[in-house]
Design a protein around this motif. Structure first.
Motif, mmCIF file in Angstrom:
data_model
loop_
_atom_site.group_PDB
_atom_site.id
_atom_site.type_symbol
_atom_site.label_atom_id
_atom_site.label_comp_id
_atom_site.label_asym_id
_atom_site.label_seq_id
_atom_site.Cartn_x
_atom_site.Cartn_y
_atom_site.Cartn_z
ATOM 1 N N THR A 99 -18.513 -9.752 -5.342
ATOM 2 C CA THR A 99 -18.596 -8.934 -6.488
ATOM 3 C C THR A 99 -20.115 -8.863 -6.959
ATOM 4 O O THR A 99 -20.274 -8.103 -7.755
ATOM 5 C CB THR A 99 -17.845 -9.572 -7.660
ATOM 6 N N CYS B 56 -21.472 -12.016 -18.622
ATOM 7 C CA CYS B 56 -20.661 -11.142 -18.526
ATOM 8 C C CYS B 56 -19.166 -11.618 -19.090
ATOM 9 O O CYS B 56 -19.192 -12.745 -19.400
ATOM 10 C CB CYS B 56 -20.448 -10.826 -16.993
ATOM 11 N N CYS C 50 -12.793 -15.412 -12.209
ATOM 12 C CA CYS C 50 -12.793 -14.254 -12.827
ATOM 13 C C CYS C 50 -11.856 -13.236 -12.324
ATOM 14 O O CYS C 50 -11.450 -13.204 -11.253
ATOM 15 C CB CYS C 50 -14.122 -13.748 -12.594
ATOM 16 N N CYS D 51 -18.915 -5.812 -9.403
ATOM 17 C CA CYS D 51 -18.365 -5.724 -10.431
ATOM 18 C C CYS D 51 -19.311 -4.943 -11.554
ATOM 19 O O CYS D 51 -20.415 -4.655 -11.150
ATOM 20 C CB CYS D 51 -18.056 -7.132 -11.050
HETATM 21 FE FE1 SF4 Z 1 -19.166 -11.797 -14.048
HETATM 22 FE FE2 SF4 Z 1 -18.738 -10.007 -12.405
HETATM 23 FE FE3 SF4 Z 1 -18.698 -12.561 -11.588
HETATM 24 FE FE4 SF4 Z 1 -16.746 -11.645 -13.097
HETATM 25 S S1 SF4 Z 1 -17.154 -10.815 -10.957
HETATM 26 S S2 SF4 Z 1 -17.737 -13.467 -13.379
HETATM 27 S S3 SF4 Z 1 -17.774 -9.941 -14.420
HETATM 28 S S4 SF4 Z 1 -20.390 -11.281 -12.448
#
Ligand code: SF4
Length: 326
Positions: free
Chosen positions: A173, A19, A104, A203
């Motif tokens: 997330t 991602c 992130c 997410c």
């Molecule tokens: Fe990946 Fe989602 Fe984790 Fe961000 S929050 S690192 S986009 S899995």
């Protein structure tokens, strides 16, 4: 002459694998190595994947669990994509360590939400998994006791708030979209005044990978999720596949981990990869199946992803020079 190998139709889930947050975190380590030289210290696995961690180690990254394992140094210290409690950057500043934050941005968004709700005087209910580094990081944004962790529907049924009129929920997330919906439904029915997050905390990458698994799981006899056992989003993908009716859903880190007995006699196989698993490991697994089956691959795509995140300011010039050279 007909092939002696049985036919295997592989349905490859898309989106799968890296991602934007994982991609950015790995880039931060690589760019820091390029700009500042080795060693670069990384607190916790930068992302939950042994292959990624080992390959960064060979380039000069040194992985530690806590800052006190790092000697006095001018070299950078990087915080992992999962995010860290506030006490970690504080401790780094106290020691005058130079740090780069690979949290992130979608995890940082949850941190900000927790902070906003707390400032509004609300008790924050965090839906997430006990002990996961992201949960530790999110809980650590606020003083002890300000966040209550709810892990299951049962927890949501028995949770006792300090003030039912002053509550807000946020989530990790990388949860199961369906499980979280059930937990939220219980919280909302018990505490109608509970405030939701401004925008979904689960997410886009977690949601998209689960949707792709749902599209494939009922069409295959077995499903492989490429990912690490400590990767939350990978574990959720395996559960989603099972829940969608796939009887054999297994989480594998590498082709070497395949237990061939699990796949005996199958003619259809689904493959996906968690957000921290590189595509090379998916290819390795398909190649391994090709030694025993005549494999045909069809990609089943349920979403397009175009999201990317900028690296920290200190690394932008190095990133620009790197892309110009490519
Ligand atoms: Fe990946 Fe989602 Fe984790 Fe961000 S929050 S690192 S986009 S899995």
């Amino acid at each position: 002459m007909p092939s002696a190998k049985p036919a295997l139709s592989v349905l490859l889930c898309a989106p799968r694998g890296f991602c934007a947050g994982v991609d950015r975190a790995i880039q931060i380590v690589e760019l820091a190595l390029q700009r500042y030289g080795a060693p670069v210290y990384v607190r916790h696995e930068i992302v939950h994947n042994k292959y990624v961690v080992e390959s960064l180690k060979t380039k000069g990254a040194v992985f530690v669990e806590e800052l006190d394992e790092i000697p006095e140094t001018a070299q950078p210290v990087i915080f992992s994509a999962h995010g860290v409690p506030k006490s970690v950057p504080e401790a780094a500043r106290y020691r005058s360590l130079f740090y780069l934050d690979a949290t992130c941005p979608l995890v940082s968004k949850v941190h900000k939400e927790a902070d906003v709700q707390f400032r509004r005087g609300r008790e924050v209910v965090l839906i997430g998994h006990t002990g996961h580094p992201e949960v530790v990081g999110t809980m650590g944004q606020l003083p002890p006791g300000a966040v209550s962790l709810v892990e299951t529907v049962e927890d949501a049924r028995t949770f006792t708030p300090r003030d039912a009129q002053n509550l807000a929920w946020i989530t990790q997330t990388t949860l199961s979209v369906d499980d979280t919906r059930d937990i939220v439904a219980v919280l909302q029915s018990r505490f109608p005044a509970i405030q939701p997050p401004h925008k979904d905390d689960i997410c886009y990458a977690t949601t998209n990978r689960q949707e792709a698994v749902k599209a494939v799981a009922h069409r295959v006899e077995a499903m492989i999720v490429v990912g690490a056992p400590n990767s939350s989003n990978s574990q959720r993908l395996r559960e989603v596949a099972e829940r969608e009716g796939c009887r054999r859903a297994v989480l594998l880190q590498r082709a070497g981990d395949i237990d061939w007995a699990d796949f005996e006699g199958i003619a259809t196989l689904g493959i996906t990869a968690g957000a921290s698993a590189p595509e090379v490991l998916v290819e390795e697994i398909i190649d391994s199946f090709a030694t025993r089956f005549t494999v045909s691959v069809e990609e089943v795509r349920t979403a397009e992803e175009t999201i990317s995140f900028a690296v920290p300011r200190e690394l932008r010039a190095t990133a620009a020079a790197r892309s110009a050279a490519e």
